[in-house]
Design a protein around this motif. Structure first.
Motif, PDB file in Angstrom:
ATOM      1  N   LYS A   5      46.178  43.325  89.111  1.00 28.38           N
ATOM      2  CA  LYS A   5      47.559  43.773  89.298  1.00 28.38           C
ATOM      3  C   LYS A   5      47.615  45.121  90.006  1.00 28.38           C
ATOM      4  O   LYS A   5      48.489  45.377  90.825  1.00 28.38           O
ATOM      5  N   THR A   8      46.963  44.540  93.636  1.00 30.56           N
ATOM      6  CA  THR A   8      48.146  43.958  94.265  1.00 30.56           C
ATOM      7  C   THR A   8      49.156  45.036  94.629  1.00 30.56           C
ATOM      8  O   THR A   8      49.711  45.050  95.724  1.00 30.56           O
ATOM      9  N   THR A  12      50.351  46.163  98.541  1.00 32.68           N
ATOM     10  CA  THR A  12      51.744  45.882  98.954  1.00 32.68           C
ATOM     11  C   THR A  12      52.631  47.112  98.896  1.00 32.68           C
ATOM     12  O   THR A  12      53.829  47.028  99.178  1.00 32.68           O
ATOM     13  N   GLU A 342      46.765  35.334  94.415  1.00 36.98           N
ATOM     14  CA  GLU A 342      47.946  36.028  93.890  1.00 36.98           C
ATOM     15  C   GLU A 342      48.427  37.096  94.868  1.00 36.98           C
ATOM     16  O   GLU A 342      49.630  37.245  95.118  1.00 36.98           O
ATOM     17  N   ASN A 345      49.938  35.394  98.013  1.00 35.19           N
ATOM     18  CA  ASN A 345      51.238  34.785  97.717  1.00 35.19           C
ATOM     19  C   ASN A 345      52.329  35.829  97.594  1.00 35.19           C
ATOM     20  O   ASN A 345      53.447  35.633  98.084  1.00 35.19           O
ATOM     21  N   GLN A 346      52.032  36.949  96.932  1.00 32.78           N
ATOM     22  CA  GLN A 346      53.048  37.983  96.768  1.00 32.78           C
ATOM     23  C   GLN A 346      53.413  38.594  98.118  1.00 32.78           C
ATOM     24  O   GLN A 346      54.586  38.833  98.401  1.00 32.78           O
ATOM     25  N   GLN A 349      55.523  36.055 100.062  1.00 31.34           N
ATOM     26  CA  GLN A 349      56.869  35.938  99.514  1.00 31.34           C
ATOM     27  C   GLN A 349      57.753  37.100  99.972  1.00 31.34           C
ATOM     28  O   GLN A 349      58.942  36.928 100.223  1.00 31.34           O
ATOM     29  N   ASN A 350      57.159  38.276 100.102  1.00 31.07           N
ATOM     30  CA  ASN A 350      57.919  39.464 100.505  1.00 31.07           C
ATOM     31  C   ASN A 350      58.323  39.451 101.979  1.00 31.07           C
ATOM     32  O   ASN A 350      59.101  40.298 102.412  1.00 31.07           O
TER      33      ASN A 350
END
Length: 431
Positions: A5, A8, A12, A342, A345-346, A349-350
């Motif tokens: 996490k 991530t 981002t 993960e 994908n994040q 999606q953004n």
């Protein structure tokens, strides 16, 4: 080592800050007080049906009867059983949709994609209270293009709602949720009773700039035929003195086709480099790029080509993390693994943004970043803008609207891409 996490968030962080900064200047794409929804009363529905592959083959070989066409398709190796299965699947669903509207007391007219491209489409749209594309996103985009107030030469906003005829093989992002494919009667009953929400979708207006206000003939990419404009032409407009000096043009001519997904500009031959000059938000900077083409997307189109161009893969995440400097593990404990899927994908999606976002986002495909390119060096390959001026330095290029309508866009051609609130597409949304 960072945990999944934490990693991530690190990867981002810049992207999130950019989106947060951009959001400060966002406004509603459509002011409901200025552009209120119509007084909607469903009495007449125009069904726009998918043009199946079998119907396309019939159009290609009009001289063949059914048996001859079947033999020809089988001889060339076509899976005829699957072809007919899909054709019948769509046709059965179309009949179901038509019956659902008839059951609530609506008058219904049906037109397929080829028929709807005819000059009669203007009169049909004025007749309809609701336009209902049945098929996939391509059918929806066609209906949206013909529902353009510029195309129809009318201020009438006819709402659109779409049904996905084959959710097992089609994503159908522009259509109603997939469960309504099995419950078309429920969907139509909600629309008839007013149990729905209005949704405005931003569209891109494209203007050709030049010295005489002329525009080239358009090409219908669906049928691969040169077509003349299908409506009374928009009138040329003289540019202001400031714009005339800035863009070295006297007049502009608005194209009648609004882009719901995107406008793409680039060389027809994919292996050839596209040479373009861009001006962002009428700034006094000429940005020059060599690339594989330019894609300018709306929020609606951000789930489509825009995401495909800019998305990252699990492998790219793994390669990136592999070169990051990590602290030495303490206490001899093994470094925790990160979740590449993960993270990817994040990030992907953004990339998406809201359908009613008043901004457009340009993406430079595979921008050359060596030597003097791009110019200036800090020219961003992707950015939200309010308007975008594009000048071509290409040899054999096209400007393509929603992958459907194409215009020649060769050396010296100029276009201005912008958003006008009154051009927004009015659609119906169901939970």
């Amino acid at each position: 080592m960072f945990k999944s996490k934490t990693l991530t968030r690190q990867l981002t962080k810049e992207f999130r800050l950019w989106r947060k900064f951009s959001s400060h200047n966002r406004e509603s794409s459509v002011n409901p007080a200025k552009y209120p929804p119509p007084q909607f009363k469903l009495q007449r529905a125009l069904i726009i049906t998918k043009f199946s592959r079998y119907e396309f083959e019939q159009m290609r070989y009009p001289q063949l009867n059914r048996e001859q066409l079947e033999r020809k398709l089988r001889d060339r190796g076509t899976d005829y059983e699957m072809l007919m299965y899909l054709h019948n699947l769509h046709k059965d669903f179309e009949r179901n949709v038509v019956q659902s509207f008839l059951d609530v007391g609506c008058e219904v007219k049906v037109a397929n994609r080829v028929e709807f491209r005819s000059s009669l489409s203007k009169e049909i749209m004025k007749w309809a209270d609701l336009i209902v594309p049945v098929g996939g996103d391509g059918t929806f985009l066609l209906a949206a293009g013909r529902a353009s107030p510029l195309f129809a030469q009318s201020q009438q906003k006819t709402p659109i709602v779409g049904f996905n005829s084959d959710p097992q093989r089609s994503e159908g992002r522009l259509m109603l949720p997939k469960h309504y494919t099995e419950n078309t009667a429920d969907a139509v009953a909600k629309i008839k009773s007013g149990d729905f929400q209005w949704m405005y979708r931003t569209r891109i207006r494209t203007s050709i700039l030049g010295s005489n206000g002329k525009i080239p003939e358009s090409t219908d990419l669906y049928r691969h035929t040169v077509t003349k404009m299908e409506q009374e032409k928009t009138e040329p407009e003289y540019l202001s003195k400031a714009w005339s000096l800035r863009y070295k043009a006297k007049m502009k001519r608005v194209l009648p086709y609004l882009a719901l997904n995107e406008v793409f500009i680039g060389e027809q031959l994919s292996a050839r480099v596209s040479h373009l000059q861009l001006v962002i938000n009428h700034e006094n900077v000429d940005n020059k790029t060599k690339c594989s083409g330019l894609c300018v997307s709306t929020g609606t189109g951000s789930t489509s080509w825009h995401t495909s161009i800019n998305r990252i893969t699990n492998q790219q995440v793994e390669d990136l993390v592999g070169i990051l400097p990590f602290p030495e593990p303490k206490g001899g404990k093994p470094m925790p693994a990160f979740d590449a899927e993960e993270i990817a994908n994040q990030y992907n999606q953004n990339l998406r943004f809201a359908p009613d976002d008043p901004r457009i986002c340009y993406s430079i495909r595979e921008q050359i970043c060596v030597g003097v390119w791009p110019s200036p060096r800090n020219f961003k390959a992707r950015r939200f803008v309010n308007s975008l001026f594009v000048k071509s330095r290409c040899i054999d290029a096209n400007l393509v609207i929603d992958g459907s309508i194409s215009y020649p866009f060769n050396d010296g051609a100029k276009a201005l891409l912008e958003v006008h609130p009154e051009d927004a597409l009015l659609t119906i949304s169901l939970d």
